[in-house]
Design a protein around this motif. Structure first.
Motif, PDB file in Angstrom:
ATOM      1  N   ARG A  30       0.836  -1.200   0.000  1.00  0.00           N
ATOM      2  CA  ARG A  30       0.000   0.000   0.000  1.00  0.00           C
ATOM      3  C   ARG A  30       0.873   1.253   0.000  1.00  0.00           C
ATOM      4  N   ALA A  48       3.711   0.567   2.591  1.00  0.00           N
ATOM      5  CA  ALA A  48       3.447  -0.209   3.801  1.00  0.00           C
ATOM      6  C   ALA A  48       3.648  -1.688   3.499  1.00  0.00           C
ATOM      7  N   GLY A  50       2.855  -5.014   5.384  1.00  0.00           N
ATOM      8  CA  GLY A  50       2.143  -5.512   6.549  1.00  0.00           C
ATOM      9  C   GLY A  50       1.682  -4.361   7.425  1.00  0.00           C
ATOM     10  N   GLU A  51       1.578  -4.622   8.723  1.00  0.00           N
ATOM     11  CA  GLU A  51       1.092  -3.603   9.652  1.00  0.00           C
ATOM     12  C   GLU A  51       2.175  -2.647  10.134  1.00  0.00           C
ATOM     13  N   HIS A  52       3.438  -3.075  10.129  1.00  0.00           N
ATOM     14  CA  HIS A  52       4.470  -2.268  10.773  1.00  0.00           C
ATOM     15  C   HIS A  52       5.658  -1.904   9.892  1.00  0.00           C
ATOM     16  N   GLN A  54       7.968  -0.917   6.386  1.00  0.00           N
ATOM     17  CA  GLN A  54       7.883   0.001   5.256  1.00  0.00           C
ATOM     18  C   GLN A  54       9.054  -0.218   4.317  1.00  0.00           C
TER      19      GLN A  54
END
Length: 128
Positions: A30, A48, A50-52, A54
């Motif tokens: 993303r 992004a 995953g969640e954490h 970059q």
């Protein structure tokens, strides 16, 4: 010093639009932010993972080639964790990405494989 995690990985590409398409549309990362720096004639794309995690994707005029593949000094490869490696491999192959045969890590017993980005940067999928 209290280091918590790896925040980001920076990648310099030779063809910005081609690499942006690969990381966004093929790998599905993303877009967080995209910036064109006119004074440098350079893009910086924050993605992004995953969640954490970059990735910072940079473009610069005439970046030098990677010295050798895959054992150049410095970053050896970038690995991404996946839940189901066979499914991930099939998705990449359906998008035209050439993926090596899945292997088993002798130490962990986990499945892994390699493929490359548009600049031949070695990327790894490692099953959770």
């Amino acid at each position: 010093m209290n280091i918590n995690k790896i925040h980001h990985v920076a990648i310099i590409c030779s063809d910005y639009e081609k690499s942006k398409d690969f990381y966004v549309n093929i790998l599905g990362f993303r877009v967080i932010n995209e910036l064109f720096r006119k004074e440098r004639n350079s893009y910086k794309l924050d993605l992004a993972v995953g969640e954490h995690g970059q990735i910072e994707l940079f473009s610069f005029d005439n970046p030098p080639d990677r010295p050798s593949y895959p054992e150049a000094r410095g970053l050896r490869h970038l690995a991404f964790e996946v839940e189901d490696i066979e499914k991930a491999v099939k998705e990449l192959e359906n998008k035209g990405v050439i993926v090596e045969a899945v292997r088993i890590d002798e130490i962990t017993g986990k499945k892994f494989t390699f493929f490359s980005d548009p600049d031949k940067l070695p990327l790894e999928l490692y099953e959770k």
